[in-house]
Design a protein around this motif. Sequence first.
Motif, PDB file in Angstrom:
ATOM      1  N   ALA A 105       0.839  -1.207   0.000  1.00  0.00           N
ATOM      2  CA  ALA A 105       0.000   0.000   0.000  1.00  0.00           C
ATOM      3  C   ALA A 105       0.871   1.253   0.000  1.00  0.00           C
ATOM      4  CB  ALA A 105      -0.914  -0.003   1.228  1.00  0.00           C
ATOM      5  N   GLY A 106       1.997   1.200   0.733  1.00  0.00           N
ATOM      6  CA  GLY A 106       2.893   2.344   0.761  1.00  0.00           C
ATOM      7  C   GLY A 106       3.514   2.615  -0.585  1.00  0.00           C
ATOM      8  N   ARG A 107       3.849   1.550  -1.325  1.00  0.00           N
ATOM      9  CA  ARG A 107       4.455   1.747  -2.643  1.00  0.00           C
ATOM     10  C   ARG A 107       3.470   2.338  -3.625  1.00  0.00           C
ATOM     11  NH1 ARG A 107       7.202  -3.127  -1.212  1.00  0.00           N
ATOM     12  NH2 ARG A 107       5.598  -4.418  -2.195  1.00  0.00           N
ATOM     13  N   ARG A 108       2.179   2.005  -3.478  1.00  0.00           N
ATOM     14  CA  ARG A 108       1.156   2.566  -4.375  1.00  0.00           C
ATOM     15  C   ARG A 108       1.044   4.073  -4.209  1.00  0.00           C
ATOM     16  NH1 ARG A 108      -2.965  -1.548  -2.495  1.00  0.00           N
ATOM     17  NH2 ARG A 108      -2.405  -3.475  -3.557  1.00  0.00           N
ATOM     18  N   PHE A 109       1.178   4.528  -2.985  1.00  0.00           N
ATOM     19  CA  PHE A 109       0.982   5.958  -2.717  1.00  0.00           C
ATOM     20  C   PHE A 109       2.254   6.783  -2.929  1.00  0.00           C
ATOM     21  CE2 PHE A 109      -2.616   4.262  -0.280  1.00  0.00           C
ATOM     22  CZ  PHE A 109      -3.628   5.100  -0.733  1.00  0.00           C
ATOM     23  N   ARG A 110       3.333   6.124  -3.355  1.00  0.00           N
ATOM     24  CA  ARG A 110       4.589   6.844  -3.527  1.00  0.00           C
ATOM     25  C   ARG A 110       4.488   7.930  -4.609  1.00  0.00           C
ATOM     26  NH1 ARG A 110       9.562   2.993  -3.738  1.00  0.00           N
ATOM     27  NH2 ARG A 110       8.725   2.568  -1.672  1.00  0.00           N
ATOM     28  N   PRO A 111       3.898   7.664  -5.785  1.00  0.00           N
ATOM     29  CA  PRO A 111       3.759   8.749  -6.784  1.00  0.00           C
ATOM     30  C   PRO A 111       2.929   9.918  -6.271  1.00  0.00           C
ATOM     31  CG  PRO A 111       3.411   6.617  -7.817  1.00  0.00           C
ATOM     32  CD  PRO A 111       3.428   6.371  -6.335  1.00  0.00           C
ATOM     33  N   LEU A 112       1.841   9.603  -5.544  1.00  0.00           N
ATOM     34  CA  LEU A 112       1.015  10.678  -4.997  1.00  0.00           C
ATOM     35  C   LEU A 112       1.800  11.490  -3.962  1.00  0.00           C
ATOM     36  CD1 LEU A 112      -2.421   8.856  -4.554  1.00  0.00           C
ATOM     37  CD2 LEU A 112      -1.778  10.508  -6.318  1.00  0.00           C
ATOM     38  N   SER A 113       2.613  10.800  -3.181  1.00  0.00           N
ATOM     39  CA  SER A 113       3.424  11.501  -2.188  1.00  0.00           C
ATOM     40  C   SER A 113       4.423  12.434  -2.872  1.00  0.00           C
ATOM     41  CB  SER A 113       4.180  10.497  -1.314  1.00  0.00           C
ATOM     42  OG  SER A 113       3.278   9.647  -0.639  1.00  0.00           O
ATOM     43  N   LEU A 114       5.003  11.964  -3.972  1.00  0.00           N
ATOM     44  CA  LEU A 114       5.953  12.792  -4.707  1.00  0.00           C
ATOM     45  C   LEU A 114       5.281  14.035  -5.275  1.00  0.00           C
ATOM     46  CD1 LEU A 114       8.779  13.213  -5.837  1.00  0.00           C
ATOM     47  CD2 LEU A 114       8.131  11.811  -7.802  1.00  0.00           C
ATOM     48  N   LEU A 115       4.063  13.860  -5.848  1.00  0.00           N
ATOM     49  CA  LEU A 115       3.325  15.011  -6.377  1.00  0.00           C
ATOM     50  C   LEU A 115       2.980  16.000  -5.268  1.00  0.00           C
ATOM     51  CD1 LEU A 115       0.901  13.259  -8.917  1.00  0.00           C
ATOM     52  CD2 LEU A 115       2.847  14.751  -9.442  1.00  0.00           C
ATOM     53  N   PHE A 116       2.593  15.459  -4.108  1.00  0.00           N
ATOM     54  CA  PHE A 116       2.259  16.336  -2.977  1.00  0.00           C
ATOM     55  C   PHE A 116       3.476  17.148  -2.544  1.00  0.00           C
ATOM     56  CE2 PHE A 116       2.358  16.944   1.634  1.00  0.00           C
ATOM     57  CZ  PHE A 116       1.251  17.768   1.797  1.00  0.00           C
ATOM     58  N   LEU A 117       4.638  16.501  -2.472  1.00  0.00           N
ATOM     59  CA  LEU A 117       5.857  17.194  -2.068  1.00  0.00           C
ATOM     60  C   LEU A 117       6.249  18.265  -3.077  1.00  0.00           C
ATOM     61  CD1 LEU A 117       8.028  14.258  -0.668  1.00  0.00           C
ATOM     62  CD2 LEU A 117       6.954  16.100   0.623  1.00  0.00           C
ATOM     63  N   LEU A 118       6.088  17.964  -4.380  1.00  0.00           N
ATOM     64  CA  LEU A 118       6.392  18.959  -5.409  1.00  0.00           C
ATOM     65  C   LEU A 118       5.466  20.165  -5.290  1.00  0.00           C
ATOM     66  CD1 LEU A 118       7.065  16.644  -8.503  1.00  0.00           C
ATOM     67  CD2 LEU A 118       8.741  18.034  -7.259  1.00  0.00           C
ATOM     68  N   ALA A 119       4.152  19.894  -5.078  1.00  0.00           N
ATOM     69  CA  ALA A 119       3.190  20.991  -4.931  1.00  0.00           C
ATOM     70  C   ALA A 119       3.497  21.822  -3.681  1.00  0.00           C
ATOM     71  CB  ALA A 119       1.771  20.429  -4.853  1.00  0.00           C
ATOM     72  N   TYR A 120       3.858  21.127  -2.601  1.00  0.00           N
ATOM     73  CA  TYR A 120       4.196  21.836  -1.361  1.00  0.00           C
ATOM     74  C   TYR A 120       5.446  22.697  -1.545  1.00  0.00           C
ATOM     75  CZ  TYR A 120       5.944  22.620   3.359  1.00  0.00           C
ATOM     76  OH  TYR A 120       6.428  23.201   4.493  1.00  0.00           O
ATOM     77  N   ALA A 121       6.450  22.159  -2.266  1.00  0.00           N
ATOM     78  CA  ALA A 121       7.671  22.919  -2.511  1.00  0.00           C
ATOM     79  C   ALA A 121       7.381  24.161  -3.353  1.00  0.00           C
ATOM     80  CB  ALA A 121       8.706  22.035  -3.200  1.00  0.00           C
ATOM     81  N   ALA A 122       6.526  24.005  -4.375  1.00  0.00           N
ATOM     82  CA  ALA A 122       6.175  25.144  -5.229  1.00  0.00           C
ATOM     83  C   ALA A 122       5.434  26.216  -4.436  1.00  0.00           C
ATOM     84  CB  ALA A 122       5.328  24.668  -6.409  1.00  0.00           C
ATOM     85  N   LEU A 123       4.469  25.770  -3.595  1.00  0.00           N
ATOM     86  CA  LEU A 123       3.720  26.723  -2.773  1.00  0.00           C
ATOM     87  C   LEU A 123       4.645  27.443  -1.798  1.00  0.00           C
ATOM     88  CD1 LEU A 123       1.023  27.932  -1.828  1.00  0.00           C
ATOM     89  CD2 LEU A 123       0.780  25.964  -0.286  1.00  0.00           C
ATOM     90  N   THR A 124       5.576  26.700  -1.217  1.00  0.00           N
ATOM     91  CA  THR A 124       6.532  27.314  -0.289  1.00  0.00           C
ATOM     92  C   THR A 124       7.369  28.374  -0.993  1.00  0.00           C
ATOM     93  OG1 THR A 124       6.658  25.266   1.005  1.00  0.00           O
ATOM     94  CG2 THR A 124       8.454  26.851   1.269  1.00  0.00           C
ATOM     95  N   GLY A 125       7.827  28.080  -2.210  1.00  0.00           N
ATOM     96  CA  GLY A 125       8.614  29.057  -2.956  1.00  0.00           C
ATOM     97  C   GLY A 125       7.838  30.327  -3.235  1.00  0.00           C
ATOM     98  N   VAL A 126       6.561  30.183  -3.603  1.00  0.00           N
ATOM     99  CA  VAL A 126       5.721  31.355  -3.873  1.00  0.00           C
ATOM    100  C   VAL A 126       5.534  32.191  -2.603  1.00  0.00           C
ATOM    101  CG1 VAL A 126       3.409  32.106  -4.521  1.00  0.00           C
ATOM    102  CG2 VAL A 126       4.540  30.286  -5.818  1.00  0.00           C
ATOM    103  N   LEU A 127       5.258  31.509  -1.482  1.00  0.00           N
ATOM    104  CA  LEU A 127       5.037  32.233  -0.227  1.00  0.00           C
ATOM    105  C   LEU A 127       6.301  32.960   0.233  1.00  0.00           C
ATOM    106  CD1 LEU A 127       2.857  29.647   1.745  1.00  0.00           C
ATOM    107  CD2 LEU A 127       2.099  31.758   0.652  1.00  0.00           C
ATOM    108  N   VAL A 128       7.451  32.309   0.091  1.00  0.00           N
ATOM    109  CA  VAL A 128       8.716  32.954   0.477  1.00  0.00           C
ATOM    110  C   VAL A 128       8.961  34.193  -0.372  1.00  0.00           C
ATOM    111  CG1 VAL A 128      11.223  32.669   0.448  1.00  0.00           C
ATOM    112  CG2 VAL A 128       9.787  30.872   1.402  1.00  0.00           C
ATOM    113  N   ALA A 129       8.588  34.129  -1.647  1.00  0.00           N
ATOM    114  CA  ALA A 129       8.815  35.269  -2.543  1.00  0.00           C
ATOM    115  C   ALA A 129       7.855  36.417  -2.269  1.00  0.00           C
ATOM    116  CB  ALA A 129       8.688  34.815  -3.995  1.00  0.00           C
TER     117      ALA A 129
END
Length: 522
Positions: free
Chosen positions: A12-36
């Motif tokens: 089950a953990g391996r199935r959610f790995r792509p979704l986790s990666l997308l979530f981390l990318l979205a979180y990183a992008a949002l963080t960059g926008v907020l910092v700017a």
Amino acid sequence: MAVLTPYRNGRAGRRFRPLSLLFLLAYAALTGVLVALLPPQLMFIVALPLIAGVALILWLLPDGGHVPDKLLATLLVVWIAANCLWPNYLSLDLPGLPWINPPRIVVFALLVISLIAYSSSSTMRAELAAGMRSIPLLNAAFWVFWTMTLLTIPLSSSPPFSLNKWINNQIFWTLMFVLAVWLCVRPGIMERIVRVLVWSAILISCLAIYEYHIQMVPWMNSIPSWLKVDESLLGRVLGSQGRAGTDLYRARSTFNVSLTFAEYLAIVYPFIIHLTITSRGWVRKGLLIAGLLAVLAGMYLSGARSGMIGFFMSVMLYGGFAAFRHWKLKRDSLIGVSLLAMLPVGGAIFLALSLAWRRLYVMIYGGGQHAASSEARTEQWSMGIPKVLSNPVGHGPGTSGDVLGYFSPGGLGTIDTYYLSLLLEYGFVGFAAFVLLFGGQFFWGLKMYLKAPEGEEALVGPATIALLNFFVIKSVLSSEFNMPLAFVFLGMVFAVAVRQRARDGLAVPGRTPAPYGALPAA
């Protein structure tokens, strides 16, 4: 590994790995926008998920048993020295980060190691709880004051700013207090702190004497460009700080303002007197006597009445404390009785001199050059009282200047008494708790000093006098620069209470047997 061992990564953990990666990318992008986009005072919003993650990790840590008390003690001593010796306006300013300088680097290390140790050591938690309960009434006053600083944040006109100020206070006030309570129970640590305080004060006083001689801060023309974080701040700090209507130079040494420099020397002076009297060896005693004179010169050259008031209070109170202690411990000695009999006579002579000798009168009560400060303080109280009554709960941390709305002739918002700041920010309850905490400690400190054996525990006497100096000076100075040091001294008072209870075989109120029991060696 002890935390992660119970968890396994199944299918089950391996199935959610792509979704986790997308979530981390979205979180990183949002963080960059907020910092700017966000201003610096709102940057803590970006850090909230990271803080929550760190808190979760700390909560999951197992009880390791090991307590890094020696490392924390060393860091605390290094911070005390760095905070005194390093001018805080000389810092490295990197984009997106707070100012970086040696005191802040040490504080960051102190904070991280303290959180890890507290989370992973039940021994540290038990000892700290016992230490805080060693003086129940003052412990209650501390937590009431702490609660009011937190509860008034939503009442602020700028909650993000007040929250940021509150977080800083937890690092520089609460952390220093609880560490001093916990560490100073261990033999030798109080002496290390006091030695660093005393010799640092002597060194910066010698710098102040040289500074006054050349009429400028010695490093003024040698500051590298990468340490000039704010040109306007440097202009105010390194420029003239003379009183209105005078061109008299006022020494400030490594401090931003001559007033905070004088306050620092005033609250360290009782320790210098104590070490001078109790030290052995003529070379050491001679150096300390020279240091006493150097620090006195530093207070005088700062041009601050608060420094001279601290000097006279230190001398008279320490003399009274020592005489009473000698009489208490050696009832059959004529020295203690004689000293006690001389106290009222000496006090009367000093009062007469202060009224008859013009220079001494100006040092203590002020003269024409101090009229502007006195008038400003009176005007601020008349402006502030209605605003305090309009919101007796408080307007939130760091808001007193904006709420009062008083400006100096130079156009800077200012408050000249910390007690008005307390009333405006934390209301009547917070003000009363602060007064009880720093004023009320006098009675416990004096009682413990009178029964303390010769040696380290006797440092509670000068610590009590230092806090009383601080308490009095706050009536004419609103700066919080020396507040962390005052909390360290307060922690010393609590620690001596624990040590005396442990030596007398008494349990700390609210707990059965005292966890400290056999105190470890330094």
